[in-house]
Design a protein around this motif. Sequence first.
Motif, PDB file in Angstrom:
ATOM      1  N   THR A  47       0.837  -1.200   0.000  1.00  0.00           N
ATOM      2  CA  THR A  47       0.000   0.000   0.000  1.00  0.00           C
ATOM      3  C   THR A  47       0.872   1.250   0.000  1.00  0.00           C
ATOM      4  O   THR A  47       0.629   2.196  -0.752  1.00  0.00           O
ATOM      5  CB  THR A  47      -0.930   0.011   1.224  1.00  0.00           C
ATOM      6  OG1 THR A  47      -1.737  -1.158   1.200  1.00  0.00           O
ATOM      7  CG2 THR A  47      -1.823   1.231   1.232  1.00  0.00           C
ATOM      8  N   GLU A  48       1.882   1.269   0.841  1.00  0.00           N
ATOM      9  CA  GLU A  48       2.759   2.430   0.941  1.00  0.00           C
ATOM     10  C   GLU A  48       3.539   2.676  -0.354  1.00  0.00           C
ATOM     11  O   GLU A  48       3.960   3.802  -0.623  1.00  0.00           O
ATOM     12  CB  GLU A  48       3.726   2.269   2.112  1.00  0.00           C
ATOM     13  CG  GLU A  48       3.034   2.342   3.457  1.00  0.00           C
ATOM     14  CD  GLU A  48       3.949   2.066   4.632  1.00  0.00           C
ATOM     15  OE1 GLU A  48       3.627   2.547   5.730  1.00  0.00           O
ATOM     16  OE2 GLU A  48       4.976   1.368   4.470  1.00  0.00           O
ATOM     17  N   GLY A  49       3.709   1.645  -1.162  1.00  0.00           N
ATOM     18  CA  GLY A  49       4.415   1.778  -2.435  1.00  0.00           C
ATOM     19  C   GLY A  49       3.546   2.260  -3.582  1.00  0.00           C
ATOM     20  O   GLY A  49       4.053   2.489  -4.686  1.00  0.00           O
ATOM     21  N   ARG A  50       2.251   2.429  -3.356  1.00  0.00           N
ATOM     22  CA  ARG A  50       1.357   2.886  -4.429  1.00  0.00           C
ATOM     23  C   ARG A  50       1.679   4.333  -4.788  1.00  0.00           C
ATOM     24  O   ARG A  50       1.993   5.137  -3.917  1.00  0.00           O
ATOM     25  CB  ARG A  50      -0.098   2.731  -4.014  1.00  0.00           C
ATOM     26  CG  ARG A  50      -0.484   1.254  -3.792  1.00  0.00           C
ATOM     27  CD  ARG A  50      -1.916   1.100  -3.373  1.00  0.00           C
ATOM     28  NE  ARG A  50      -2.825   1.369  -4.476  1.00  0.00           N
ATOM     29  CZ  ARG A  50      -3.294   0.453  -5.322  1.00  0.00           C
ATOM     30  NH1 ARG A  50      -2.929  -0.786  -5.182  1.00  0.00           N
ATOM     31  NH2 ARG A  50      -4.121   0.779  -6.280  1.00  0.00           N
ATOM     32  N   PRO A  51       1.603   4.686  -6.083  1.00  0.00           N
ATOM     33  CA  PRO A  51       1.891   6.070  -6.496  1.00  0.00           C
ATOM     34  C   PRO A  51       0.944   7.067  -5.815  1.00  0.00           C
ATOM     35  O   PRO A  51      -0.253   6.835  -5.739  1.00  0.00           O
ATOM     36  CB  PRO A  51       1.632   6.057  -8.009  1.00  0.00           C
ATOM     37  CG  PRO A  51       1.693   4.620  -8.396  1.00  0.00           C
ATOM     38  CD  PRO A  51       1.271   3.825  -7.198  1.00  0.00           C
ATOM     39  N   GLY A  52       1.497   8.146  -5.286  1.00  0.00           N
ATOM     40  CA  GLY A  52       0.703   9.189  -4.656  1.00  0.00           C
ATOM     41  C   GLY A  52       0.309   8.903  -3.219  1.00  0.00           C
ATOM     42  O   GLY A  52      -0.416   9.682  -2.600  1.00  0.00           O
ATOM     43  N   PHE A  53       0.793   7.779  -2.654  1.00  0.00           N
ATOM     44  CA  PHE A  53       0.460   7.423  -1.275  1.00  0.00           C
ATOM     45  C   PHE A  53       0.958   8.499  -0.319  1.00  0.00           C
ATOM     46  O   PHE A  53       2.055   9.023  -0.469  1.00  0.00           O
ATOM     47  CB  PHE A  53       1.095   6.075  -0.903  1.00  0.00           C
ATOM     48  CG  PHE A  53       0.987   5.746   0.561  1.00  0.00           C
ATOM     49  CD1 PHE A  53      -0.151   5.143   1.053  1.00  0.00           C
ATOM     50  CD2 PHE A  53       2.008   6.062   1.443  1.00  0.00           C
ATOM     51  CE1 PHE A  53      -0.256   4.841   2.405  1.00  0.00           C
ATOM     52  CE2 PHE A  53       1.912   5.762   2.793  1.00  0.00           C
ATOM     53  CZ  PHE A  53       0.769   5.158   3.270  1.00  0.00           C
TER      54      PHE A  53
END
Length: 100
Positions: A47-53
């Motif tokens: 989740t933390e690696g998702r773009p714009g997180f």
Amino acid sequence: MKTLPIIMALGLFTATNAFAQSGTQPDPLAKLPPANSVKLSQVIAKTEGRPGFYAIKSVSFSDGEYEIVYFMDDGAEVRMNYDAKTGEARPPKTGGLFGQ
């Protein structure tokens, strides 16, 4: 004469307590992810690696899925479900843009 109602009440309490203990107790682990599931730390890292997180708001588990609610850099709130066994992301089953 006052001892009779007390004895009767005590007997009823004992019988009720014995009946309650003889029933099957729910398994406290039944509502937790299965032992062979993906680790929560891996799902959070994904989740933390998702773009714009930006930041995680909440994490929960039910019905075989982790649900993570997080914020994007622009302030948008995102709700994403992850299959506990595979770690695959998918939109929530109900509500939201893709829900029914």
